[in-house]
Design a protein around this motif. Structure first.
Motif, PDB file in Angstrom:
ATOM      1  N   LYS A 109       0.982  -1.160   0.009  1.00 50.99           N
ATOM      2  CA  LYS A 109      -0.035  -0.088   0.056  1.00 50.99           C
ATOM      3  C   LYS A 109       0.924   1.204  -0.063  1.00 50.99           C
ATOM      4  CE  LYS A 109      -3.890  -0.283   2.366  1.00 50.99           C
ATOM      5  NZ  LYS A 109      -4.828  -0.494   3.333  1.00 50.99           N
ATOM      6  N   LEU A 110       0.333   2.219  -0.635  1.00 48.89           N
ATOM      7  CA  LEU A 110       1.011   3.424  -0.790  1.00 48.89           C
ATOM      8  C   LEU A 110       0.387   4.600  -0.414  1.00 48.89           C
ATOM      9  CD1 LEU A 110       3.411   5.414  -1.952  1.00 48.89           C
ATOM     10  CD2 LEU A 110       2.226   5.050  -4.221  1.00 48.89           C
ATOM     11  N   TYR A 111       0.969   5.441   0.480  1.00 49.68           N
ATOM     12  CA  TYR A 111      -0.019   6.499   1.047  1.00 49.68           C
ATOM     13  C   TYR A 111       0.888   7.843   0.389  1.00 49.68           C
ATOM     14  CZ  TYR A 111      -2.000   3.539   4.521  1.00 49.68           C
ATOM     15  OH  TYR A 111      -2.702   2.444   5.155  1.00 49.68           O
ATOM     16  N   PRO A 112       0.195   8.419  -0.638  1.00 51.91           N
ATOM     17  CA  PRO A 112       1.038   9.531  -1.457  1.00 51.91           C
ATOM     18  C   PRO A 112       0.759  10.810  -0.612  1.00 51.91           C
ATOM     19  CG  PRO A 112      -1.036   9.028  -2.455  1.00 51.91           C
ATOM     20  CD  PRO A 112      -0.767   7.912  -1.542  1.00 51.91           C
ATOM     21  N   PHE A 113       1.745  11.789  -0.707  1.00 52.99           N
ATOM     22  CA  PHE A 113       1.465  12.952  -0.220  1.00 52.99           C
ATOM     23  C   PHE A 113       0.603  13.690  -0.960  1.00 52.99           C
ATOM     24  CE2 PHE A 113       6.019  11.985   1.007  1.00 52.99           C
ATOM     25  CZ  PHE A 113       5.757  12.290   2.324  1.00 52.99           C
ATOM     26  N   ILE A 114      -0.261  14.584  -0.303  1.00 50.48           N
ATOM     27  CA  ILE A 114      -1.374  15.491  -0.901  1.00 50.48           C
ATOM     28  C   ILE A 114      -0.893  16.910  -1.173  1.00 50.48           C
ATOM     29  CG2 ILE A 114      -3.866  15.853  -1.128  1.00 50.48           C
ATOM     30  CD1 ILE A 114      -2.998  13.062  -1.398  1.00 50.48           C
ATOM     31  N   LYS A 115      -0.700  17.458   0.258  1.00 48.78           N
ATOM     32  CA  LYS A 115      -0.419  19.134   0.165  1.00 48.78           C
ATOM     33  C   LYS A 115       1.035  19.279   0.385  1.00 48.78           C
ATOM     34  CE  LYS A 115      -3.533  20.288   3.494  1.00 48.78           C
ATOM     35  NZ  LYS A 115      -4.347  20.944   4.304  1.00 48.78           N
ATOM     36  N   ASN A 116       1.645  18.681   1.597  1.00 50.49           N
ATOM     37  CA  ASN A 116       3.073  18.834   1.864  1.00 50.49           C
ATOM     38  C   ASN A 116       3.716  17.569   2.354  1.00 50.49           C
ATOM     39  OD1 ASN A 116       1.657  17.968   4.389  1.00 50.49           O
ATOM     40  ND2 ASN A 116       2.347  19.841   5.243  1.00 50.49           N
ATOM     41  N   GLU A 117       5.036  17.599   2.208  1.00 47.85           N
ATOM     42  CA  GLU A 117       5.988  16.305   2.176  1.00 47.85           C
ATOM     43  C   GLU A 117       6.442  16.346   3.754  1.00 47.85           C
ATOM     44  OE1 GLU A 117       8.454  16.328  -1.120  1.00 47.85           O
ATOM     45  OE2 GLU A 117       6.769  16.271  -2.377  1.00 47.85           O
ATOM     46  N   SER A 118       5.777  15.941   4.770  1.00 43.93           N
ATOM     47  CA  SER A 118       6.231  16.160   6.109  1.00 43.93           C
ATOM     48  C   SER A 118       5.814  14.768   6.887  1.00 43.93           C
ATOM     49  CB  SER A 118       5.752  17.372   6.879  1.00 43.93           C
ATOM     50  OG  SER A 118       4.299  17.405   7.178  1.00 43.93           O
ATOM     51  N   ALA A 119       6.467  14.594   7.923  1.00 42.39           N
ATOM     52  CA  ALA A 119       6.378  13.376   8.698  1.00 42.39           C
ATOM     53  C   ALA A 119       4.874  13.139   9.236  1.00 42.39           C
ATOM     54  CB  ALA A 119       7.286  13.377   9.873  1.00 42.39           C
ATOM     55  N   ASP A 120       4.071  14.421   9.382  1.00 40.29           N
ATOM     56  CA  ASP A 120       3.063  14.310  10.226  1.00 40.29           C
ATOM     57  C   ASP A 120       1.923  14.617   9.143  1.00 40.29           C
ATOM     58  OD1 ASP A 120       3.554  17.109   9.523  1.00 40.29           O
ATOM     59  OD2 ASP A 120       2.771  17.926  11.454  1.00 40.29           O
ATOM     60  N   ALA A 121       2.216  14.667   7.940  1.00 39.19           N
ATOM     61  CA  ALA A 121       1.184  14.750   6.632  1.00 39.19           C
ATOM     62  C   ALA A 121       0.208  13.533   7.206  1.00 39.19           C
ATOM     63  CB  ALA A 121       1.926  14.618   5.255  1.00 39.19           C
ATOM     64  N   PRO A 122      -1.040  14.041   6.949  1.00 43.61           N
ATOM     65  CA  PRO A 122      -2.052  12.833   6.803  1.00 43.61           C
ATOM     66  C   PRO A 122      -1.846  11.844   6.000  1.00 43.61           C
ATOM     67  CG  PRO A 122      -3.196  14.838   6.422  1.00 43.61           C
ATOM     68  CD  PRO A 122      -1.695  15.061   6.543  1.00 43.61           C
ATOM     69  N   TYR A 136     -20.596   9.133   4.103  1.00 41.86           N
ATOM     70  CA  TYR A 136     -19.664   8.408   4.251  1.00 41.86           C
ATOM     71  C   TYR A 136     -18.914   7.952   5.374  1.00 41.86           C
ATOM     72  CZ  TYR A 136     -19.722   8.492  -0.903  1.00 41.86           C
ATOM     73  OH  TYR A 136     -20.085   8.223  -2.210  1.00 41.86           O
ATOM     74  N   ALA A 137     -19.443   8.780   6.579  1.00 38.35           N
ATOM     75  CA  ALA A 137     -18.709   8.714   7.765  1.00 38.35           C
ATOM     76  C   ALA A 137     -17.158   8.847   7.854  1.00 38.35           C
ATOM     77  CB  ALA A 137     -19.240   7.472   8.384  1.00 38.35           C
ATOM     78  N   VAL A 138     -16.834   9.795   7.294  1.00 37.36           N
ATOM     79  CA  VAL A 138     -15.290  10.343   7.282  1.00 37.36           C
ATOM     80  C   VAL A 138     -15.216  11.555   7.627  1.00 37.36           C
ATOM     81  CG1 VAL A 138     -14.832   8.367   5.758  1.00 37.36           C
ATOM     82  CG2 VAL A 138     -15.263  10.584   4.729  1.00 37.36           C
ATOM     83  N   GLU A 139     -13.952  11.828   8.027  1.00 37.53           N
ATOM     84  CA  GLU A 139     -13.696  13.387   8.427  1.00 37.53           C
ATOM     85  C   GLU A 139     -13.736  14.144   6.917  1.00 37.53           C
ATOM     86  OE1 GLU A 139      -9.347  14.095   9.489  1.00 37.53           O
ATOM     87  OE2 GLU A 139      -9.863  12.199  10.250  1.00 37.53           O
ATOM     88  N   ILE A 140     -13.943  15.509   7.386  1.00 37.29           N
ATOM     89  CA  ILE A 140     -13.753  16.390   6.019  1.00 37.29           C
ATOM     90  C   ILE A 140     -12.663  16.442   5.598  1.00 37.29           C
ATOM     91  CG2 ILE A 140     -14.184  19.062   5.820  1.00 37.29           C
ATOM     92  CD1 ILE A 140     -16.708  18.892   7.596  1.00 37.29           C
ATOM     93  N   GLY A 141     -11.524  16.644   6.252  1.00 40.67           N
ATOM     94  CA  GLY A 141     -10.250  16.743   5.849  1.00 40.67           C
ATOM     95  C   GLY A 141      -9.638  15.618   4.940  1.00 40.67           C
ATOM     96  N   ALA A 142     -10.230  14.322   5.120  1.00 39.39           N
ATOM     97  CA  ALA A 142     -10.029  13.310   4.186  1.00 39.39           C
ATOM     98  C   ALA A 142     -10.797  13.400   3.076  1.00 39.39           C
ATOM     99  CB  ALA A 142     -10.404  12.240   4.689  1.00 39.39           C
ATOM    100  N   LEU A 143     -11.834  14.267   2.967  1.00 39.03           N
ATOM    101  CA  LEU A 143     -12.673  14.366   1.669  1.00 39.03           C
ATOM    102  C   LEU A 143     -12.028  15.446   1.017  1.00 39.03           C
ATOM    103  CD1 LEU A 143     -16.294  14.188   3.015  1.00 39.03           C
ATOM    104  CD2 LEU A 143     -15.303  12.789   1.711  1.00 39.03           C
ATOM    105  N   GLU A 144     -11.633  16.445   1.822  1.00 38.50           N
ATOM    106  CA  GLU A 144     -10.946  17.573   1.198  1.00 38.50           C
ATOM    107  C   GLU A 144      -9.563  16.946   0.081  1.00 38.50           C
ATOM    108  OE1 GLU A 144     -12.364  21.209   3.920  1.00 38.50           O
ATOM    109  OE2 GLU A 144     -10.162  20.399   4.302  1.00 38.50           O
ATOM    110  N   ASP A 145      -8.953  16.034   1.178  1.00 39.35           N
ATOM    111  CA  ASP A 145      -7.572  15.503   0.314  1.00 39.35           C
ATOM    112  C   ASP A 145      -7.811  14.622  -0.964  1.00 39.35           C
ATOM    113  OD1 ASP A 145      -5.859  16.915   1.853  1.00 39.35           O
ATOM    114  OD2 ASP A 145      -5.360  14.920   3.200  1.00 39.35           O
ATOM    115  N   ALA A 146      -9.086  13.915  -1.008  1.00 36.50           N
ATOM    116  CA  ALA A 146      -9.461  13.214  -1.977  1.00 36.50           C
ATOM    117  C   ALA A 146      -9.840  14.207  -3.289  1.00 36.50           C
ATOM    118  CB  ALA A 146     -10.747  12.282  -1.810  1.00 36.50           C
TER     119      ALA A 146
END
Length: 178
Positions: free
Chosen positions: A101-114, A157-167
């Motif tokens: 599985k790969l978790y790509p960066f969306i906004k920024n490339e940092s250790a705490d990026a969601p 979808y019972a998901v957080e808004i931040g996840a939808l914004e990243d999608a």
């Protein structure tokens, strides 16, 4: 006759993710990367050295972690004393020695990026989805473009808004790259 384009395997996609980090983020020269990968292939004999779990970089050298020590592949197997963390390698989840599985960066490339978006060859035929849900990022972006509100989508979808914004960001970035 025009040659047919070749499709990338999931391992190829994950390797491209790591190679992008080395070239773009760390600005490592391709010649040095090739030499380090040749060394790693000799040591571990892996068909996908960029996906080797022990592979790391500090932005200057390419290294592997072995038996609690860091071996510098760029400097002829010199042992290093400092720890190396490669953000890109850490965003690849492995299973049985393979990239799973790969978790790509969306906004920024940092250790705490969601890690809101994931790509896996066994989920949604390798298309990007909201992590841990299987919901396609294309579906989310399509519904948003059809005027569904993020709040309504989050409830449905019972998901957080931040996840939808990243999608939605992921799909918009993909459109710009095309």
């Amino acid at each position: 006759m025009t040659p047919k384009p070749k499709n990338l395997s999931f391992n190829n996609l994950a390797e491209a993710h790591v190679l992008r980090a080395m070239r773009r983020h760390h600005k490592l020269p391709m010649q040095g990367i090739r030499k380090a990968l040749e060394q790693l292939a000799l040591i571990h004999g892996t068909p996908h050295p960029l996906l080797d779990e022990s592979f790391r970089t500090d932005g200057v050298s390419l290294c592997i972690e072995e038996e609690g020590r860091v071996v510098n592949l760029t400097r002829k197997l010199q042992t290093e004393m400092r720890e190396f963390v490669d953000l890109y390698c850490d965003r690849i989840q492995r299973q049985d020695g393979q990239a799973a599985k790969l978790y790509p960066f969306i906004k920024n490339e940092s250790a705490d990026a969601p890690r809101h978006i994931s790509i896996s060859p066994v989920i949604a035929f390798g298309r990007p989805v909201l992590a841990d849900t299987g919901i396609s990022t294309a579906v989310i972006a399509g519904r948003f473009m059809a005027d569904d509100s993020i709040t309504d989508l989050a409830q449905e979808y019972a998901v957080e808004i931040g996840a939808l914004e990243d999608a939605i960001r992921w799909e918009m970035l993909k459109g710009k790259a095309a």
